[in-house]
Design an enzyme around this catalytic site. Structure first.
Site, short mmCIF file in Angstrom:
data_model
loop_
_atom_site.label_atom_id
_atom_site.label_comp_id
_atom_site.label_asym_id
_atom_site.label_seq_id
_atom_site.Cartn_x
_atom_site.Cartn_y
_atom_site.Cartn_z
N ASP A 96 80.89 16.30 -39.54
CA ASP A 96 79.59 16.05 -38.79
C ASP A 96 80.05 15.44 -37.55
OD1 ASP A 96 80.48 13.66 -40.25
OD2 ASP A 96 78.54 12.95 -40.06
N GLU B 191 79.75 11.39 -42.28
CA GLU B 191 80.51 10.13 -42.07
C GLU B 191 79.84 9.57 -41.22
OE1 GLU B 191 83.14 7.66 -39.72
OE2 GLU B 191 82.05 9.26 -39.22
#
Length: 503
Positions: free
Chosen positions: A127, A191
């Site tokens: 991400d 994350e």
């Protein structure tokens, strides 16, 4: 007398040679590892083109995390399909198991041929943070290549690592490589918003299986160039710890009223004063015995007089060094707990005195401190009972991982750095000032290391979560080369464990 004398000298020489062999670190030198590498890290022009095109394609998929639980799930699903297409050998190899965890995270288990060697794990995250076109030289999800650079969100944080790990393994597999040491690859999908659905679930899965890891390598450390004032020589900093964090909301409640008849103090004024005190009273420097002190000691002899004398005698000059570090924002962040006011909310109308004012402050906690210690310090600095404190999120700093000659993960990183980047002769431990997925894996290993094999200058560091993030094509090729060599270096560990390590 001559013959006995020669015999004594010969015996002494043999004893010295034997002692030198015994006292040598159990991990082979960089040159020894280089000779042991079975496959050279040389890529054809066709492979070099393919690897940069694969990264560009990954950047074009907007795998944005907006907030905890809120992701671009369409893009995350697309990314899962993309890596299957980009790395066919990886998904077809019989000794590699692939699992999807938490719907969008990926866990690869690469089974080595020698079960006596404890496995390690490579981390990265899929991400990225949001990015709009405004402020960028090129659209942030274009993956555009211009002037030798690939542009876009994720080129440094952290799709470069995702793709480099998978690309390096793919290139090894097409060369018929079979690892001796097992290893895992964990790619989290959230994350940027705490990792609760990705890394945390992967860690829980591995703990349930009883998996133990020799060491972990994640993002954060870099080859730092021109980061320290008056120090022009690049050096590699491997982060052996990671700061903790507190998101703290300060709130003031007062009686609302009309702006035509204001009280002596308003909620906004009281809160602004409290926030100002926090900014004007920084948390004291805490690096007297931490990784930063070791870093400065390693750099000491690279400076000219009189700085070399100062850094070689930190026991005497530490107060002076501490004050000097405060002038450099990067060194200051490494040296202490930082305070950043990130949100301020109050007021609904120009002529209404608000009843409530709120500010959110983010503290990044130095490994020498705890959450509770920082909270007590903050309350003492504010020193106003009208200010309420609400902890929105908090977690402790990570333990400091070993970096001595017996620390396998650290030594493998050091030796691979000096192989891929022969111009770098300083590798030193440091602290990661950001937060990574690695904090979710502390129950699996005591050796957690954070390093990205990329050159970083101060202006590059500002592009993380900022504008115009980019990576040079050459830097990305070097990152693939680094992982390619690292995986092989991990196989050449000489001493074997006395028991089996099941994955």
């Amino acid at each position: 007398m001559a013959r006995p004398y020669v015999c004594v000298l010969t015996l002494a020489a043999l004893l010295l040679l034997g002692f030198a062999t015994i006292s040598r670190s159990k991990y082979p030198s960089g040159k020894e590892r280089q000779r042991a590498s079975r496959i050279p890290s040389q890529f054809s022009q066709e492979e070099r083109v393919a690897m940069k095109e694969a990264l560009k394609g990954a950047i074009q998929i907007p795998t944005v995390s907006f907030s905890p639980g809120e992701f671009n799930t369409t893009a995350l699903a697309e990314f899962g399909k993309y890596i299957r297409k980009a790395f066919p050998a990886l998904f077809k190899t019989s000794f590699i198991q692939h699992e999807v965890v938490g719907e969008y995270s990926h866990l690869f288990t690469v089974q080595g041929s020698d079960p006596s060697l404890q496995p390690y794990m490579l981390l990265a995250h899929i991400d990225v943070v949001p990015a709009s076109d405004q402020g960028w030289e090129v659209p942030p999800f274009s993956g555009l290549e211009r002037d030798g650079f690939i542009h876009g969100r994720g080129t440094l944080d952290n799709k470069n690592s995702v793709m480099a790990i998978l690309q390096a393994l793919e290139l090894l597999l097409v060369r018929k490589y079979i690892p001796r040491r097992s290893f895992l690859i964990a790619l989290g999908h959230d994350e940027e918003v705490s990792g609760a659905n990705g890394a945390q679930k992967i860690s829980a899965l591995l703990q349930a299986r009883g998996t133990q890891i020799a060491f972990i390598v994640d993002e954060c450390g870099f080859i730092l160039d021109n980061v320290i004032p008056n120090f022009k020589k690049p050096f590699a900093m491997v982060s052996v710890s990671e700061k903790g964090s507190i998101n703290l909301m300060l709130q003031v409640n007062m009686t609302a009223g009309h702006s035509s008849a204001p009280p002596k103090e308003t909620s906004i004024g009281i809160l602004a004063a409290a926030v100002s005190r926090l900014e004007q009273t920084p948390v004291p420097n805490m690096s007297g015995n931490g990784p930063l002190k070791k870093l400065l000691q390693q750099l000491a002899n690279e400076f000219s007089f009189p700085i070399n004398i100062v850094l070689n005698n930190l026991w005497l000059f530490w107060p002076l060094v501490s004050r000097l570090m405060e002038r450099n924002y990067i060194m200051d962040a490494l040296a202490k707990t930082t305070t950043a006011v990130t949100m301020f909310n109050a007021g609904v109308k120009v002529n209404v005195i608000p009843s409530v004012a709120q500010a959110t402050v983010n503290f990044r906690i130095h490994p020498a401190q705890t959450v509770q210690e920082v909270l007590e310090l903050v309350k003492n600095i504010v020193a106003d009972d009208r200010v309420q404190f609400h902890v929105l999120e908090a977690f402790e700093p990570l333990p400091v991982s070993p970096s001595d000659d017996q620390a396998l993960g650290y030594q493998l990183l050091r030796q691979t750095i000096q192989s891929v980047f022969p111009e770098i002769n300083i590798v030193a431990p440091g602290t990661c000032v950001a937060n990574t997925d690695s904090r979710h894996y502390v129950n699996l290993t005591t050796g957690i290391y954070r390093f990205n094999p990329i050159y970083m200058q101060p202006q590059d560091l500002r592009s993380f979560h900022g504008f115009n993030e980019k990576i040079s094509v050459q830097a990305y090729e070097n990152q693939v080369k680094f992982i390619f060599e690292f995986i092989q270096n991990a196989d050449t560990e000489l001493e074997r464990a006395s028991h089996q390590h099941e994955l």
